[in-house]
Design a protein around this motif. Structure first.
Motif, PDB file in Angstrom:
ATOM      1  N   LYS A   1       0.829  -1.209   0.000  1.00 49.31           N
ATOM      2  CA  LYS A   1       0.000   0.000   0.000  1.00 49.31           C
ATOM      3  C   LYS A   1       0.866   1.262   0.000  1.00 49.31           C
ATOM      4  O   LYS A   1       0.528   2.248  -0.683  1.00 49.31           O
ATOM      5  CB  LYS A   1      -0.923  -0.005   1.212  1.00 49.31           C
TER       6      LYS A   1
ATOM      7  N   ARG B   1       2.035   1.865  -3.419  1.00 46.10           N
ATOM      8  CA  ARG B   1       1.007   2.387  -4.316  1.00 46.10           C
ATOM      9  C   ARG B   1       0.763   3.868  -4.098  1.00 46.10           C
ATOM     10  O   ARG B   1       0.375   4.602  -5.002  1.00 46.10           O
ATOM     11  CB  ARG B   1      -0.295   1.617  -4.119  1.00 46.10           C
ATOM     12  N   GLU B   2       0.988   4.364  -2.855  1.00 49.83           N
ATOM     13  CA  GLU B   2       0.741   5.768  -2.556  1.00 49.83           C
ATOM     14  C   GLU B   2       1.818   6.688  -3.123  1.00 49.83           C
ATOM     15  O   GLU B   2       1.606   7.900  -3.215  1.00 49.83           O
ATOM     16  CB  GLU B   2       0.650   5.961  -1.038  1.00 49.83           C
ATOM     17  N   GLU B   3       2.960   6.116  -3.501  1.00 42.18           N
ATOM     18  CA  GLU B   3       4.020   6.953  -4.057  1.00 42.18           C
ATOM     19  C   GLU B   3       3.641   7.428  -5.454  1.00 42.18           C
ATOM     20  O   GLU B   3       3.022   6.686  -6.226  1.00 42.18           O
ATOM     21  CB  GLU B   3       5.334   6.167  -4.097  1.00 42.18           C
TER      22      GLU B   3
ATOM     23  N   LYS C   1       1.862   5.180  -8.251  1.00 45.59           N
ATOM     24  CA  LYS C   1       0.422   5.342  -8.116  1.00 45.59           C
ATOM     25  C   LYS C   1      -0.293   5.116  -9.450  1.00 45.59           C
ATOM     26  O   LYS C   1      -1.407   4.584  -9.502  1.00 45.59           O
ATOM     27  CB  LYS C   1       0.115   6.742  -7.576  1.00 45.59           C
ATOM     28  N   TRP C   2       0.365   5.518 -10.542  1.00 41.13           N
ATOM     29  CA  TRP C   2      -0.241   5.342 -11.864  1.00 41.13           C
ATOM     30  C   TRP C   2      -0.089   3.899 -12.376  1.00 41.13           C
ATOM     31  O   TRP C   2      -0.919   3.420 -13.127  1.00 41.13           O
ATOM     32  CB  TRP C   2       0.431   6.295 -12.841  1.00 41.13           C
TER      33      TRP C   2
ATOM     34  N   ASP D   1      -6.110  -1.588  -5.054  1.00 34.09           N
ATOM     35  CA  ASP D   1      -5.481  -1.946  -3.779  1.00 34.09           C
ATOM     36  C   ASP D   1      -4.977  -3.381  -3.822  1.00 34.09           C
ATOM     37  O   ASP D   1      -5.592  -4.254  -4.458  1.00 34.09           O
ATOM     38  CB  ASP D   1      -6.491  -1.795  -2.636  1.00 34.09           C
TER      39      ASP D   1
END
Length: 446
Positions: free
Chosen positions: A348, A351-353, A357-358, A363
């Motif tokens: 997670k 993924r937030e970076e 993120k793209w 999730d």
């Protein structure tokens, strides 16, 4: 102009040849007649010569008989008879000698005349041979002037038909470019997908296939137009092509199958340029697609040309979206719940970076404990990514998990074997040797 001059020159040379040929035939006829006369004269000369020989022998015989006669009255009349006969024979011999002289002169004259005629005939034969060579040379020149590659014909062709061919070729090329542009624009406006990258890949795939088909069509049309400008009857070629196509139709079933399968693949959007596929046991990225074949490029750089008719099952690893499948093994002593939380937390955060993120479209999904392996507990997790990005995300996520496990002391086991002994006070030497050879960490006794 040059053609008419060559024709006129050939006409003059042919007239000279015909005139010389008539003279040669006349001389040949005279030669044959003189040879016949010479043969007759030689036969008469031989006959007269034989008669003269006989008469000479007879004269000698009569002279001998006259010399043997005496002056008796009984032989007087016989002597007169022999003298008269001898005189007649001598006169006839003189006549024959005169005839032989005339025949000899005639033979000499005929031989001289035949030699002159033979000389004339030889000269005329040489002249006729030279004229025949001139006629052959003029014919070759005329054939060259009539051929399409002759300078006069090329000049006439360039003047009369050159501009039309150039304009037609330019017009055809412009139509071809316009058709390609229209196809691209139509595909761009008609294909609607959520992802712009996916849309671009599909447009590029269909554009490649349609562009190759348009190139073939315009090439055939241009070739037919060019042949018609060169004066070749296209209807004959079309009729022959129809018959030929029927003849090869039975042997081209696989080719038809390839084109039909290619049309279905493109229309159903099964895959496109840039997708990673697995076809008939061959994995690679789609480099190009035509109506007949698909080109796959594997990691070693080898290009695989696969006919569409040979494709039965296609595994598209990048169709619409991709997924990372994580199978992480941990030691049996570790707390699996804690490890699953660490995996989800790491995924997670990644993924937030902004950079990822793209790439990660959803999730992470934890499936839980998947297997009890020989030396590890296998935990399975899934991460959904954009097409072609699953390997990049997987490599980075595994790197982060390895570093995180090292920080928390979570053991990622490697294969080892634990040997248990029933008797704690006695250690079997064979078992101890087995522990040294098979165990990576040594033996563990409970």
């Amino acid at each position: 102009m040059a053609d008419s001059k060559s024709k006129k020159g050939i006409g003059i040379v042919k007239a000279r040849f015909d005139y010389t040929k008539k003279g040669w035939l006349l001389i040949d006829q005279l030669h044959n007649q003189n040879e016949d006369h010479l043969t007759v004269a030689r036969a008469l000369f031989a006959t007269g010569n034989n008669q003269l020989t006989q008469l000479s022998a007879e004269v000698e015989m009569l002279s001998a008989k006259l010399d043997s006669l005496d002056d008796a009255d009984s032989t007087h009349s016989f002597r007169e008879y022999l003298q008269g006969k001898l005189q007649g024979t001598q006169e006839f011999a003189t006549t024959i000698r005169s005839s032989l002289a005339s025949d000899s002169a005639q033979i000499a004259y005929l031989e001289s005349r035949i030699q002159r005629l033979a000389g004339f005939q030889q000269e005329m034969t040489s002249y006729m041979s030279e004229v025949a060579r001139q006629i052959e040379s003029q014919n070759q020149k005329l054939e060259f002037l009539r051929s399409p590659i002759a300078p006069n014909n090329l000049y006439s062709f360039l003047i009369n038909r050159g501009p039309r061919i150039v304009l037609g070729a330019v017009f055809l090329v412009l139509i071809w470019i316009l058709a390609r542009w229209l196809v691209y624009r139509i595909l761009t406006y008609t294909i609607k997908t959520k992802a712009s990258e996916e849309r671009a890949e599909r447009v590029d795939t269909l554009n490649r296939a349609i562009r190759s088909g348009l190139t073939v069509v315009f090439t055939i049309f241009g070739a037919m137009a060019l042949l018609s400008e060169f004066g070749i009857d296209i209807s004959v070629l079309l009729g022959g092509a129809a018959v030929f196509s029927i003849a090869i139709a039975f042997g081209a079933q696989s080719l038809v199958k390839d084109y039909f399968s290619g049309f279905m693949i493109l229309s159903e959007n099964q895959y496109r340029v840039g997708n990673v596929l697995k076809i008939n046991g061959i994995s690679g990225m789609v480099e190009d697609i035509s109506l007949r074949t698909t080109i796959l490029r594997d990691l070693q750089g080898a290009a695989h040309f696969i006919p569409h008719g040979e494709i039965t099952i296609v595994s598209n690893l990048t169709h619409l979206w991709s997924r990372v499948e994580l199978n992480i093994g941990i030691a049996y002593k570790e707390n699996v719940d804690q490890v699953m939380d660490v995996i989800m937390e790491t995924a997670k955060k990644m993924r937030e970076e902004p950079e990822y993120k793209w790439l990660i479209t959803d999730d992470p999904e934890m499936l839980g404990v998947d297997d009890f392996a020989d030396s590890a507990v296998v935990i399975k997790a899934l991460v959904k990514t954009r097409p072609l990005k699953q390997w990049q995300v997987k490599r980075e996520l595994l790197r982060r998990l390895k570093n995180r496990f090292d920080e928390l002391g979570i053991e990622i086991p490697f294969p080892h074997r634990t040997v248990y002994h029933r008797d704690l006070t006695f250690v079997n030497p064979q078992s101890e040797k087995l522990n040294q050879t098979q165990g990576n960490e040594g033996s563990e006794l409970p």
